[in-house]
Design a protein around this motif. Structure first.
Motif, short mmCIF file in Angstrom:
data_model
loop_
_atom_site.label_atom_id
_atom_site.label_comp_id
_atom_site.label_asym_id
_atom_site.label_seq_id
_atom_site.Cartn_x
_atom_site.Cartn_y
_atom_site.Cartn_z
N UNK A 1 9.52 -4.32 -14.36
CA UNK A 1 8.37 -4.86 -13.65
C UNK A 1 8.15 -4.13 -12.33
N UNK A 2 9.22 -3.89 -11.60
CA UNK A 2 9.13 -3.19 -10.32
C UNK A 2 8.62 -1.77 -10.53
N UNK A 3 9.08 -1.13 -11.57
CA UNK A 3 8.65 0.24 -11.88
C UNK A 3 7.15 0.29 -12.15
N UNK A 4 6.65 -0.69 -12.87
CA UNK A 4 5.21 -0.73 -13.16
C UNK A 4 4.42 -0.94 -11.87
N UNK A 5 4.90 -1.84 -11.02
CA UNK A 5 4.24 -2.10 -9.75
C UNK A 5 4.22 -0.84 -8.88
N UNK A 6 5.34 -0.15 -8.81
CA UNK A 6 5.40 1.08 -8.02
C UNK A 6 4.48 2.16 -8.59
N UNK A 7 4.41 2.24 -9.90
CA UNK A 7 3.52 3.21 -10.53
C UNK A 7 2.06 2.91 -10.24
N UNK A 8 1.70 1.64 -10.28
CA UNK A 8 0.32 1.25 -9.97
C UNK A 8 -0.01 1.53 -8.52
N UNK A 9 0.89 1.20 -7.61
CA UNK A 9 0.66 1.48 -6.19
C UNK A 9 0.55 2.99 -5.92
N UNK A 10 1.41 3.77 -6.54
CA UNK A 10 1.34 5.22 -6.38
C UNK A 10 0.01 5.76 -6.91
N UNK A 11 -0.40 5.28 -8.08
CA UNK A 11 -1.69 5.70 -8.64
C UNK A 11 -2.83 5.35 -7.69
N UNK A 12 -2.81 4.15 -7.15
CA UNK A 12 -3.89 3.72 -6.26
C UNK A 12 -3.93 4.56 -4.99
N UNK A 13 -2.80 4.68 -4.30
CA UNK A 13 -2.80 5.34 -3.00
C UNK A 13 -2.85 6.86 -3.08
N UNK A 14 -2.37 7.45 -4.15
CA UNK A 14 -2.37 8.90 -4.23
C UNK A 14 -3.59 9.46 -4.95
N UNK A 15 -4.11 8.77 -5.95
CA UNK A 15 -5.22 9.34 -6.73
C UNK A 15 -6.52 8.57 -6.62
N UNK A 16 -6.49 7.25 -6.57
CA UNK A 16 -7.71 6.44 -6.64
C UNK A 16 -8.41 6.26 -5.30
N UNK A 17 -7.66 6.03 -4.25
CA UNK A 17 -8.21 5.74 -2.92
C UNK A 17 -8.88 6.98 -2.34
N UNK A 18 -10.04 6.77 -1.71
CA UNK A 18 -10.73 7.86 -1.03
C UNK A 18 -10.13 8.02 0.36
N UNK A 19 -9.84 9.23 0.74
CA UNK A 19 -9.28 9.52 2.05
C UNK A 19 -10.31 10.26 2.89
N UNK A 20 -10.16 10.14 4.20
CA UNK A 20 -11.08 10.78 5.14
C UNK A 20 -10.30 11.68 6.06
N UNK A 21 -10.86 12.86 6.33
CA UNK A 21 -10.23 13.82 7.22
C UNK A 21 -11.15 14.01 8.42
N UNK A 22 -10.59 13.83 9.61
CA UNK A 22 -11.34 14.04 10.84
C UNK A 22 -11.01 15.44 11.35
N UNK A 23 -12.04 16.25 11.49
CA UNK A 23 -11.88 17.61 12.01
C UNK A 23 -12.35 17.59 13.46
N UNK A 24 -11.42 17.80 14.38
CA UNK A 24 -11.74 17.70 15.80
C UNK A 24 -12.09 19.03 16.45
N UNK A 25 -11.50 20.10 15.97
CA UNK A 25 -11.72 21.39 16.63
C UNK A 25 -11.58 22.52 15.61
#
Length: 100
Positions: A1-25
């Protein structure tokens, strides 16, 4: 069960979630090189890449964590100042030049 939860969290945060990059200079002498690199990295037009490098600070969205991390590394290799910014999942920040 823990392995499945970790796999889902990894999938969400590494592949599914949109990330933003701030370019300052972006250094003047690196702009042309970075414009070509951003065109390829962000899969955008050259006009957009020119706008990104000329109108810093600028916020861009990328598909996943790996794309965000490679973009930040690319910018830092060319003496630019950039970082991944964190936003809540439900927050959709406005992408483009950052108004102070």
């Amino acid at each position: 069960m823990v392995t499945i939860l970790l796999a889902v969290l990894a999938w969400w945060f590494l592949w599914k979630k949109t990330y933003y990059v701030r370019i300052d200079l972006v250094p003047e002498d690196q702009r042309q090189v970075l414009q070509q690199a951003l065109k390829i990295e962000l899969e955008t037009t050259l006009r957009n890449a020119i706008e990104i490098t000329n109108e810093t600070p600028y916020l861009v969205s990328v598909n996943n964590y790996f794309d965000a991390r490679s973009l930040v590394k690319l910018l830092q290799q060319h003496q630019s100042v950039a970082a991944i910014t964190w936003h809540w999942v439900w927050a959709k920040p406005e992408v483009g030049p950052i108004k102070s």
